[in-house]
Design an enzyme around this catalytic site. Structure first.
Site, PDB file in Angstrom:
ATOM      1  N   VAL A   1      36.770  33.783  32.218  1.00  0.00           N
ATOM      2  CA  VAL A   1      37.035  34.425  30.935  1.00  0.00           C
ATOM      3  C   VAL A   1      37.416  35.895  31.095  1.00  0.00           C
ATOM      4  O   VAL A   1      37.714  36.566  30.127  1.00  0.00           O
ATOM      5  CB  VAL A   1      35.816  34.309  29.998  1.00  0.00           C
ATOM      6  CG1 VAL A   1      35.600  32.862  29.612  1.00  0.00           C
ATOM      7  CG2 VAL A   1      34.574  34.893  30.654  1.00  0.00           C
ATOM      8  N   GLU A   2      37.379  36.412  32.309  1.00  0.00           N
ATOM      9  CA  GLU A   2      37.839  37.786  32.488  1.00  0.00           C
ATOM     10  C   GLU A   2      39.184  37.782  33.189  1.00  0.00           C
ATOM     11  O   GLU A   2      40.207  37.583  32.583  1.00  0.00           O
ATOM     12  CB  GLU A   2      36.768  38.626  33.183  1.00  0.00           C
ATOM     13  CG  GLU A   2      35.593  38.844  32.228  1.00  0.00           C
ATOM     14  CD  GLU A   2      34.582  39.869  32.682  1.00  0.00           C
ATOM     15  OE1 GLU A   2      35.003  40.949  33.139  1.00  0.00           O
ATOM     16  OE2 GLU A   2      33.385  39.585  32.607  1.00  0.00           O
ATOM     17  N   MET A   3      39.223  37.922  34.527  1.00  0.00           N
ATOM     18  CA  MET A   3      40.532  38.011  35.160  1.00  0.00           C
ATOM     19  C   MET A   3      41.038  36.672  35.708  1.00  0.00           C
ATOM     20  O   MET A   3      42.186  36.561  36.134  1.00  0.00           O
ATOM     21  CB  MET A   3      40.507  39.103  36.218  1.00  0.00           C
ATOM     22  CG  MET A   3      40.309  40.470  35.549  1.00  0.00           C
ATOM     23  SD  MET A   3      39.948  41.805  36.683  1.00  0.00           S
ATOM     24  CE  MET A   3      41.599  42.301  37.141  1.00  0.00           C
TER      25      MET A   3
END
Ligand code: HEC
Ligand code: HEC
Length: 405
Positions: free
Chosen positions: A173-175
């Site tokens: 869900v981030e990078m």
């Protein structure tokens, strides 16, 4: 830094790239890279180079050893231990990586997307938005002075910058990258293998995950903010704070308001977890915070006390950005202990959360004082061009105006 074709950059900024197009672009931009990619051989401001090519922090607070002052908000309280000893080349490589979207799975997101220097290394959002538009549960903390932190994340779940850096890179869900993809992409950019070799001359294969983590940590530990008006006052310049700010300082460290019991100088955090009962955004379930990290129900809704350094730059406030302004954040503390805890919810509030009954004027002065904790004099240079040649579509404009090279 080498100059690349701006056409390529623009197209990268506008489209989400397919993997095929990406590799074409990476090699196209790499082939235009000039061989003059070299890393800094000098330390950033606030650091001195030692005989082992390591940058060592130099700061006036290091002259103080006032243990008896610690915890009481004393002006000459010593700094806690810190991370330093990285080489200038490692710090500079970390700087390039930090701003390079090549680190993310879709090549559109760099660390600086959510930790934007122009916004106090935060992102101006209540909750950060990661890969594929995923809205995270929490807001992006500032990275200023992270060299002094012992625990990371709102829920205190990481214990070093290195451990922390790996998290966002490979989090879906981030990078949303994978280690294999990341290393392949970095190796594909002409400049990176050479830059890694400069920064890690002893590594056989320098482009490895642990070196990425070290370089990112090196850069982040170089973000020192200890020259605010407050600091000048603390070091003896009686005129550095105006009367309103000074009044605010006195409220801040009074035993009525108790702010400095948790937001302890000089970092304005005691680095502990505290349950203070901040409300969640409307409609969202309670974020149990540190209860999960420590598997301890008494820490339900507990969060790491955040630093207040450069706090005027990092609105909105609290773990989920619930308060839009510093005034609202300050007011929270005087609306009554536990006033924002929903009925039926049991939180063990910290004993320093009380009912200080601060007046409107006192709240205004607190805001004035927190404004005197701003210092961005050692703002690092935002690269006008990163080695991959990729531009960050979301933040390119604000990043460039943040400082420029
Ligand atoms: C999608 C937005 C996003 C991206 C991209 C991102 N971060 Fe973060 N970062 C966050 C959020 C949100 C948190 C807080 C998460 C939490 O506490 O659970 C955070 C926390 C941190 C912290 C902990 C700070 C503290 O005081 O506890 C550090 C350090 C950090 N990020 C560094 C990085 C680095 C280095 C990168 C690039 C490799 C990066 N971040 C990429 C959003 C992001
Ligand atoms: C018991 C410890 C404690 C005391 C006392 C305390 N704080 Fe906090 N403060 C915290 C914690 C923990 C958070 C984060 C809470 C969250 O995100 O839900 C926080 C958050 C904040 C924030 C938002 C920071 C950010 O980065 O979003 C501000 C501003 C702030 N406090 C100001 C104050 C002021 C002003 C006072 C005194 C009136 C004060 N605090 C007293 C523990 C404390």
């Amino acid at each position: 830094m080498g100059k690349f074709s701006t056409d390529i950059n623009r197209s990268v900024g506008e489209f989400r790239l397919s993997a095929v197009l990406l590799s074409v672009l990476l090699s196209a931009s790499a082939s235009q890279a000039q061989p003059q990619h070299t890393l800094a051989d000098q330390c950033p401001p606030s650091f001195a180079l030692d005989s082992n090519n390591q940058c060592r922090l130099r700061n006036l607070y290091q002259l103080y050893d006032s243990l008896q002052d610690r915890g009481l908000g004393g002006l000459k309280t010593a700094l806690p231990e810190h991370r330093d000893g990285f080489s200038p080349q490692q710090i500079d490589l970390g700087r390039l990586l930090f701003f390079d979207p090549v680190l993310s799975g879709d090549k559109n997101l760099s660390c600086a997307n959510c930790h934007n220097p122009a916004l106090g290394f935060s992102d101006g959002m209540d909750r950060s938005v990661g890969a594929r538009g995923h809205v995270s549960q929490r807001s992006a903390p500032t990275l200023w002075n992270s060299a002094f932190l012992k625990v990371f994340f709102w829920d205190a779940r990481a214990h070093s910058l290195e451990e922390q850096a790996i998290g966002p890179l490979f989090s879906d869900v981030e990078m949303a990258n994978t280690p294999e993809q990341l290393l392949a992409d970095l190796n594909q950019v002409d400049a990176y293998p050479k830059l890694f070799k400069q920064a890690f001359p002893d590594s056989e294969d320098a482009v490895v995950i642990s070196n990425i983590a070290t370089a990112l940590s090196a850069f982040q530990s170089s973000l020192i903010s200890l020259n605010s008006p407050y600091d000048r006052y603390a070091h003896g310049d009686a005129k550095a704070l105006n009367p309103n700010e000074l009044e605010g300082l006195n409220v801040f460290r009074s035993f009525v308001a108790r702010c400095s019991q948790c937001h302890t100088p000089p970092l304005f955090t005691n680095q502990q977890v505290a349950v203070i009962g901040t409300p969640e955004p409307a409609g969202l379930p309670r974020d149990i915070g540190a209860a999960e990290t420590f598997d301890a129900e008494r820490l339900r809704g507990g969060f790491k006390v955040p630093t207040l350094r450069n706090i005027a730059r990092t609105a909105p406030y609290m773990h989920s950005g619930r308060f839009a302004t510093l005034r609202e954040a300050a007011e929270f503390y005087t609306k009554g202990r536990g006033h924002a805890v929903p009925e039926g919810e049991e939180l063990l509030l910290h004993w320093h959360i009380s009912d200080p009954n601060l007046t409107d004027t006192e709240l205004d002065r607190l805001v004035d004082f927190m404004g005197a904790l701003s210092d961005e004099s050692f703002m690092p240079n935002v690269p006008t061009q990163v080695p991959s040649g990729l531009l960050n579509s979301k933040t390119s404009i604000s990043l460039v105006t943040a400082s420029g090279e």
